[in-house]
Design a protein around this motif. Structure first.
Motif, PDB file in Angstrom:
ATOM      1  N   GLU A 156       0.837  -1.202   0.000  1.00 27.43           N
ATOM      2  CA  GLU A 156       0.000   0.000   0.000  1.00 27.43           C
ATOM      3  C   GLU A 156       0.875   1.257   0.000  1.00 27.43           C
ATOM      4  N   LYS A 157       1.928   1.226   0.787  1.00 27.53           N
ATOM      5  CA  LYS A 157       2.854   2.365   0.834  1.00 27.53           C
ATOM      6  C   LYS A 157       3.503   2.575  -0.536  1.00 27.53           C
ATOM      7  N   LEU A 158       3.885   1.494  -1.189  1.00 28.08           N
ATOM      8  CA  LEU A 158       4.485   1.557  -2.524  1.00 28.08           C
ATOM      9  C   LEU A 158       3.515   2.198  -3.519  1.00 28.08           C
ATOM     10  N   ALA A 159       2.245   1.778  -3.492  1.00 29.38           N
ATOM     11  CA  ALA A 159       1.237   2.320  -4.402  1.00 29.38           C
ATOM     12  C   ALA A 159       1.041   3.819  -4.160  1.00 29.38           C
ATOM     13  N   HIS A 160       0.998   4.210  -2.908  1.00 27.25           N
ATOM     14  CA  HIS A 160       0.845   5.630  -2.571  1.00 27.25           C
ATOM     15  C   HIS A 160       2.042   6.428  -3.078  1.00 27.25           C
ATOM     16  N   GLU A 161       3.230   5.923  -2.835  1.00 24.05           N
ATOM     17  CA  GLU A 161       4.457   6.585  -3.315  1.00 24.05           C
ATOM     18  C   GLU A 161       4.436   6.771  -4.819  1.00 24.05           C
ATOM     19  N   LEU A 162       4.047   5.722  -5.535  1.00 29.41           N
ATOM     20  CA  LEU A 162       4.007   5.793  -6.984  1.00 29.41           C
ATOM     21  C   LEU A 162       3.029   6.869  -7.443  1.00 29.41           C
ATOM     22  N   GLY A 163       1.857   6.926  -6.840  1.00 32.13           N
ATOM     23  CA  GLY A 163       0.880   7.944  -7.214  1.00 32.13           C
ATOM     24  C   GLY A 163       1.398   9.353  -7.012  1.00 32.13           C
ATOM     25  N   VAL A 164       2.020   9.598  -5.867  1.00 26.79           N
ATOM     26  CA  VAL A 164       2.572  10.921  -5.575  1.00 26.79           C
ATOM     27  C   VAL A 164       3.681  11.264  -6.575  1.00 26.79           C
ATOM     28  N   LEU A 165       4.550  10.291  -6.867  1.00 34.18           N
ATOM     29  CA  LEU A 165       5.645  10.542  -7.807  1.00 34.18           C
ATOM     30  C   LEU A 165       5.147  10.774  -9.235  1.00 34.18           C
ATOM     31  N   ILE A 166       4.077  10.125  -9.616  1.00 40.92           N
ATOM     32  CA  ILE A 166       3.487  10.371 -10.935  1.00 40.92           C
ATOM     33  C   ILE A 166       3.107  11.849 -11.040  1.00 40.92           C
ATOM     34  N   ALA A 167       2.452  12.368 -10.016  1.00 47.98           N
ATOM     35  CA  ALA A 167       2.049  13.779 -10.027  1.00 47.98           C
ATOM     36  C   ALA A 167       3.260  14.707  -9.981  1.00 47.98           C
ATOM     37  N   LYS A 168       4.213  14.422  -9.108  1.00 47.74           N
ATOM     38  CA  LYS A 168       5.395  15.284  -8.971  1.00 47.74           C
ATOM     39  C   LYS A 168       6.216  15.343 -10.250  1.00 47.74           C
ATOM     40  N   ASN A 169       6.092  14.342 -11.092  1.00 42.37           N
ATOM     41  CA  ASN A 169       6.855  14.290 -12.337  1.00 42.37           C
ATOM     42  C   ASN A 169       6.005  14.689 -13.552  1.00 42.37           C
ATOM     43  N   ASP A 170       4.897  15.376 -13.282  1.00 44.10           N
ATOM     44  CA  ASP A 170       4.012  15.879 -14.343  1.00 44.10           C
ATOM     45  C   ASP A 170       3.540  14.794 -15.291  1.00 44.10           C
ATOM     46  N   MET A 171       3.222  13.647 -14.733  1.00 44.01           N
ATOM     47  CA  MET A 171       2.685  12.542 -15.508  1.00 44.01           C
ATOM     48  C   MET A 171       1.208  12.397 -15.187  1.00 44.01           C
ATOM     49  N   GLY A 172       0.530  11.609 -15.996  1.00 43.02           N
ATOM     50  CA  GLY A 172      -0.857  11.282 -15.733  1.00 43.02           C
ATOM     51  C   GLY A 172      -0.981   9.790 -15.521  1.00 43.02           C
ATOM     52  N   LEU A 173      -2.129   9.374 -15.035  1.00 41.31           N
ATOM     53  CA  LEU A 173      -2.372   7.968 -14.760  1.00 41.31           C
ATOM     54  C   LEU A 173      -3.592   7.496 -15.539  1.00 41.31           C
ATOM     55  N   VAL A 174      -3.434   6.392 -16.240  1.00 41.10           N
ATOM     56  CA  VAL A 174      -4.544   5.690 -16.873  1.00 41.10           C
ATOM     57  C   VAL A 174      -4.648   4.370 -16.131  1.00 41.10           C
ATOM     58  N   TYR A 175      -5.829   4.049 -15.620  1.00 45.58           N
ATOM     59  CA  TYR A 175      -5.948   2.823 -14.829  1.00 45.58           C
ATOM     60  C   TYR A 175      -7.379   2.318 -14.874  1.00 45.58           C
ATOM     61  N   GLY A 176      -7.647   1.235 -14.164  1.00 42.53           N
ATOM     62  CA  GLY A 176      -8.918   0.537 -14.234  1.00 42.53           C
ATOM     63  C   GLY A 176     -10.103   1.152 -13.529  1.00 42.53           C
ATOM     64  N   ALA A 177      -9.976   2.347 -12.970  1.00 39.89           N
ATOM     65  CA  ALA A 177     -11.070   3.153 -12.408  1.00 39.89           C
ATOM     66  C   ALA A 177     -11.607   2.692 -11.058  1.00 39.89           C
TER      67      ALA A 177
END
Length: 180
Positions: free
Chosen positions: A8-29
């Motif tokens: 869970e911590k890994l998933a949260h980290e990844l989400g925050v880093l996606i935003a900090k790196n000006d990326m977007g997320l496409v996922y299963g909703a």
């Protein structure tokens, strides 16, 4: 969510880093499981988050609120195709049979030269090591070329995944990442 709090911590980290790196997320909703964690973390940190879910899963996976875009498809095949079309790369977190299915499918599409998008396997605490060993076994058995094993880029951390994504894109073109 799995039975390890570090996932869970890994998933949260990844989400925050996606935003900090000006990326977007496409996922299963979905709002449940690790995909829900990464989506909320990315959304709350300011990233655009696009959710794509088939109508039969909408009630089961409890669609995440507050998405930038939400697409409801007729079936899983349409969902996978739409997720593929809207993604520039794929990051695989620990997960279950659906994650395994989508990972092998996207690898197969790459093997068939249908795409050259990065496939990044987040092998946190060796979660995916049995899959890596199975793929190596398939290659050693002569059922796949060695290049097939190289379709996966394996990292252990969210930071490692973001580094690979950043290396794949120019600063003018923010990456969209699919979570599978």
């Amino acid at each position: 969510m799995g039975n390890r709090p570090d996932f869970e911590k890994l998933a949260h980290e990844l989400g925050v880093l996606i935003a900090k790196n000006d990326m977007g997320l496409v996922y299963g909703a979905g709002s449940i499981g690790l995909m829900g964690v990464v989506a909320r973390a990315a959304r709350d940190a300011g990233a655009p988050v696009i959710g794509i879910i088939p109508e039969h899963l909408d009630a089961v996976e409890i669609t995440q609120d507050g998405l930038t875009e939400l697409h409801i498809t007729q079936n899983m095949h349409e969902r996978k195709k739409m997720m593929f079309d809207r993604s520039d790369a794929f990051v695989v977190l620990p997960g279950g049979l659906g994650t395994l299915d989508e990972t092998l499918e996207i690898m197969t599409w790459a093997q068939l030269s249908l795409h050259k998008k990065p496939i990044i396997l987040l092998n946190h605490n060796d979660y995916w090591s049995p899959l890596i060993e199975l793929i190596d076994h398939v290659v050693e058995g002569g059922f796949a070329a060695k290049e097939n094993a190289e379709l996966l880029q394996v990292v252990e951390t969210a930071e490692g995944a973001i580094e690979l994504l950043n290396a794949s894109y120019t600063p003018q073109e923010p990456a969209k990442t699919e979570l599978i």
